[in-house]
Design a protein around this motif. Structure first.
Motif, PDB file in Angstrom:
ATOM      1  N   ILE A 148       0.825  -1.212   0.000  1.00 34.62           N
ATOM      2  CA  ILE A 148       0.000   0.000   0.000  1.00 34.62           C
ATOM      3  C   ILE A 148       0.861   1.264   0.000  1.00 34.62           C
ATOM      4  O   ILE A 148       0.572   2.232  -0.716  1.00 34.62           O
ATOM      5  CB  ILE A 148      -0.962   0.010   1.215  1.00 34.62           C
ATOM      6  CG1 ILE A 148      -2.012  -1.106   1.062  1.00 34.62           C
ATOM      7  CG2 ILE A 148      -1.646   1.350   1.339  1.00 34.62           C
ATOM      8  CD1 ILE A 148      -2.937  -0.925  -0.127  1.00 34.62           C
ATOM      9  N   ASP A 149       1.940   1.282   0.783  1.00 37.47           N
ATOM     10  CA  ASP A 149       2.815   2.455   0.804  1.00 37.47           C
ATOM     11  C   ASP A 149       3.442   2.695  -0.567  1.00 37.47           C
ATOM     12  O   ASP A 149       3.618   3.845  -0.991  1.00 37.47           O
ATOM     13  CB  ASP A 149       3.918   2.282   1.853  1.00 37.47           C
ATOM     14  CG  ASP A 149       3.386   2.441   3.274  1.00 37.47           C
ATOM     15  OD1 ASP A 149       2.258   2.954   3.423  1.00 37.47           O
ATOM     16  OD2 ASP A 149       4.087   2.042   4.222  1.00 37.47           O
ATOM     17  N   HIS A 209       0.947   4.422  -2.722  1.00 35.97           N
ATOM     18  CA  HIS A 209       0.831   5.844  -2.401  1.00 35.97           C
ATOM     19  C   HIS A 209       2.006   6.643  -2.980  1.00 35.97           C
ATOM     20  O   HIS A 209       1.846   7.806  -3.379  1.00 35.97           O
ATOM     21  CB  HIS A 209       0.761   6.034  -0.886  1.00 35.97           C
ATOM     22  CG  HIS A 209      -0.487   5.474  -0.264  1.00 35.97           C
ATOM     23  ND1 HIS A 209      -1.683   5.414  -0.936  1.00 35.97           N
ATOM     24  CD2 HIS A 209      -0.717   4.947   0.975  1.00 35.97           C
ATOM     25  CE1 HIS A 209      -2.608   4.886  -0.154  1.00 35.97           C
ATOM     26  NE2 HIS A 209      -2.050   4.584   1.009  1.00 35.97           N
ATOM     27  N   THR A 210       3.190   6.019  -3.034  1.00 30.16           N
ATOM     28  CA  THR A 210       4.351   6.675  -3.638  1.00 30.16           C
ATOM     29  C   THR A 210       4.105   6.947  -5.115  1.00 30.16           C
ATOM     30  O   THR A 210       4.394   8.033  -5.626  1.00 30.16           O
ATOM     31  CB  THR A 210       5.611   5.808  -3.469  1.00 30.16           C
ATOM     32  OG1 THR A 210       5.875   5.621  -2.083  1.00 30.16           O
ATOM     33  CG2 THR A 210       6.819   6.478  -4.121  1.00 30.16           C
ATOM     34  N   LYS A 239      -4.786  10.235  -7.897  1.00 25.24           N
ATOM     35  CA  LYS A 239      -5.264   9.228  -6.956  1.00 25.24           C
ATOM     36  C   LYS A 239      -5.981   8.112  -7.704  1.00 25.24           C
ATOM     37  O   LYS A 239      -6.713   8.357  -8.657  1.00 25.24           O
ATOM     38  CB  LYS A 239      -6.230   9.855  -5.945  1.00 25.24           C
ATOM     39  CG  LYS A 239      -5.586  10.859  -5.008  1.00 25.24           C
ATOM     40  CD  LYS A 239      -4.724  10.204  -3.958  1.00 25.24           C
ATOM     41  CE  LYS A 239      -5.542   9.469  -2.905  1.00 25.24           C
ATOM     42  NZ  LYS A 239      -4.692   8.906  -1.840  1.00 25.24           N
ATOM     43  N   GLU A 255       1.168   7.225  -6.564  1.00 21.66           N
ATOM     44  CA  GLU A 255       0.121   8.252  -6.640  1.00 21.66           C
ATOM     45  C   GLU A 255       0.709   9.652  -6.450  1.00 21.66           C
ATOM     46  O   GLU A 255       0.327  10.599  -7.151  1.00 21.66           O
ATOM     47  CB  GLU A 255      -0.952   7.996  -5.581  1.00 21.66           C
ATOM     48  CG  GLU A 255      -1.843   6.798  -5.869  1.00 21.66           C
ATOM     49  CD  GLU A 255      -2.883   6.590  -4.782  1.00 21.66           C
ATOM     50  OE1 GLU A 255      -4.000   6.181  -5.100  1.00 21.66           O
ATOM     51  OE2 GLU A 255      -2.556   6.842  -3.592  1.00 21.66           O
ATOM     52  N   ALA A 256       1.644   9.778  -5.517  1.00 19.32           N
ATOM     53  CA  ALA A 256       2.240  11.085  -5.232  1.00 19.32           C
ATOM     54  C   ALA A 256       3.055  11.588  -6.421  1.00 19.32           C
ATOM     55  O   ALA A 256       3.001  12.774  -6.772  1.00 19.32           O
ATOM     56  CB  ALA A 256       3.120  10.996  -3.985  1.00 19.32           C
ATOM     57  N   ARG A 314     -10.150   3.189  -5.022  1.00 18.22           N
ATOM     58  CA  ARG A 314     -10.156   1.852  -4.440  1.00 18.22           C
ATOM     59  C   ARG A 314     -11.472   1.154  -4.788  1.00 18.22           C
ATOM     60  O   ARG A 314     -12.552   1.713  -4.620  1.00 18.22           O
ATOM     61  CB  ARG A 314      -9.993   1.927  -2.920  1.00 18.22           C
ATOM     62  CG  ARG A 314      -9.982   0.533  -2.270  1.00 18.22           C
ATOM     63  CD  ARG A 314      -9.806   0.624  -0.758  1.00 18.22           C
ATOM     64  NE  ARG A 314      -9.850  -0.698  -0.162  1.00 18.22           N
ATOM     65  CZ  ARG A 314      -8.926  -1.205   0.630  1.00 18.22           C
ATOM     66  NH1 ARG A 314      -7.859  -0.484   0.916  1.00 18.22           N
ATOM     67  NH2 ARG A 314      -9.053  -2.402   1.141  1.00 18.22           N
TER      68      ARG A 314
END
Length: 465
Positions: A330-331, A334-335, A343, A337-338, A346
């Protein structure tokens, strides 16, 4: 050609390229790069010259073929011809084609150097050189070959460099061989195409395959690419999908050229619905009509993610990209996405009931399609006999049951597990001493797919700008 408006990178580079000046364009795959350099180069070339006037260097043979095809379409009315030159194809056949005096050569570095050593290609009359996907050529160890090739070209040539990223070795290359280049870039907010719906599902590793099959049944994609992280993953996934009754074939760096061409031909014709691919194998693929992209394994980084999902949502059409993420990844999601500034939505994992409902809907659509096609006279007598003996609703229900794909027990197929990817703290780098890690394939652009003598990238400073 059906172009109605320019893409951002085309709008920025074409006017400058028409002036014959050097330029660096930082843009992702699928942003219209070929037209961005092809239009100004073809506009400026002389049609009656017998020597090669322009050279385009690409990392893979697939990309060389596709770029040459695109340039031939752009140059058809000006009678400008482009010839692809790459390893894996009979060199005698290429020499024969070269005698027809093409205006543009689109080549992989390894095979081009073979021709230069044989003196079957001479670069003394070049007016323009394009380095397409320069960072990928760096990844594949071609940096020394590129320097050797550029050293043999006229110093007064125009040079156009296209790259998704600008690592230090590429910056050095530009400084050494380019003349005061203007730099153009597509901003991060433009990295992903707006008309691609981006979603993710949190799925345990051992359940990925069953969830993928349910998605196929629920979404009924017309043409889809499934990305796996390794060659083993692609092979296992292709075999497993065929056991489940899906028309799928895999493509990766270990396949020879004839097999790759065969698989891609089947996919383009619609003979198979699902293409399973590694990142390296899919680099440069330009296949129209892809409706869905499934990231069975989450990509290594944001650049890889953008490259993958760019296979769909082309030419203004809608596309769907869905990424499987294990709880430990998951992390990493998010990386990505950043870095892409986008985004992902889900989505819940579809149930077996959802999959069955999707199969039933597909059967209904198939039945209605046959009705619309007509030409059922030969079946009407038999149908009337059946209706005399059975209820019409029962007969239609039986036909739908027969058309609905039998479901194999979901625990019948097991894939070898892949370790999860973790978010990296230092700029999400994927380089170690100039070599990519876990790319899932061989170096395609070189004869035989191997590394070759003197073709390694020895640079130890490979951080992004």
């Amino acid at each position: 050609m059906g172009f109605e408006e320019t893409t951002p990178i085309q709008e920025k580079t074409i006017p400058y390229g028409l002036q014959g000046k050097d330029l660096i364009a930082q843009a992702q795959t699928g942003t219209g790069k070929t037209a961005a350099f092809g239009i100004p180069i073809i506009q400026r070339l002389e049609t009656d010259a017998s020597d090669i006037q322009a050279l385009v260097l690409t990392p893979t043979r697939e990309l060389a073929v596709q770029v040459a095809e695109e340039l031939n379409r752009i140059g058809q009315f000006k009678k400008i011809r482009a010839l692809p030159i790459y390893g894996g194809q009979d060199i005698g056949r290429q020499i024969k084609s070269l005698k027809k005096h093409p205006n543009i050569i689109v080549a992989t570095p390894g095979r081009l150097m073979d021709h230069m050593r044989r003196r079957t290609i001479r670069l003394q009359s070049l007016e323009a050189v394009v380095l397409d996907e320069a960072d990928e050529m760096l990844n594949m160890g071609f940096i020394e070959d590129i320097e050797n090739i550029l050293a043999e070209t006229p110093s007064e040539r125009q040079t156009l460099l296209f790259s998704a990223t600008m690592p230090i070795p590429i910056q050095r290359l530009a400084k050494k061989f380019m003349r005061d280049p203007q730099v153009f870039s597509v901003k991060a907010k433009e990295m992903t195409v707006p008309n691609i719906t981006q979603q993710y599902m949190e799925v345990q590793e051992k359940k990925k395959f069953d969830v993928l099959c349910r998605l196929f049944d629920v979404q009924s994609p017309k043409s889809a690419i499934v990305f796996g992280r390794t060659k083993r993953r692609v092979d296992e996934l292709g075999e497993a999908l065929n056991k489940r009754g899906y028309a799928a074939e895999g493509i990766h760096g270990d396949l020879n050229q004839a097999k790759r061409d065969s698989v891609l031909g089947k996919f383009r014709r619609g003979a198979i619905d699902f293409l399973i691919a590694t990142d390296v194998a899919a680099r440069g693929l330009d296949i129209s009509g892809v409706t869905h992209v499934y990231n069975f394994d989450i990509p290594q980084d944001a650049e890889g993610y953008v490259h993958r999902i760019g296979r769909t949502g082309r030419a203004g059409k809608e596309g769907l990209a869905l990424t499987f993420v294990t709880p430990r990844e998951i992390d990493h999601l998010h990386t990505i996405e950043a870095l892409t500034k986008r985004k992902m939505e889900r989505k819940p994992v579809p149930s077996i009931g959802d999959a069955i409902e999707g199969q039933q809907r597909l059967a209904v659509d198939g039945l209605l399609e046959v009705v619309q096609q007509g030409n059922l006279q030969g079946f009407k007598v038999l149908a009337e006999e059946l209706l005399g003996e059975h209820d019409s609703a029962i007969l239609v229900a039986a036909a739908l049951k027969m058309l609905t794909k039998e479901t194999i027990k979901e625990d019948a197929i097991k894939l070898t597990a892949e370790p999860p990817l973790r978010a990296k703290k230092s700029n999400n780098q994927r380089y170690s001493k100039g070599r990519p890690q876990n790319k899932g394939g061989k170096n395609w652009g070189k004869p035989g797919g191997g590394k070759g003598k003197g073709r390694s990238n020895r640079s130890s400073s490979n951080k992004w700008k």
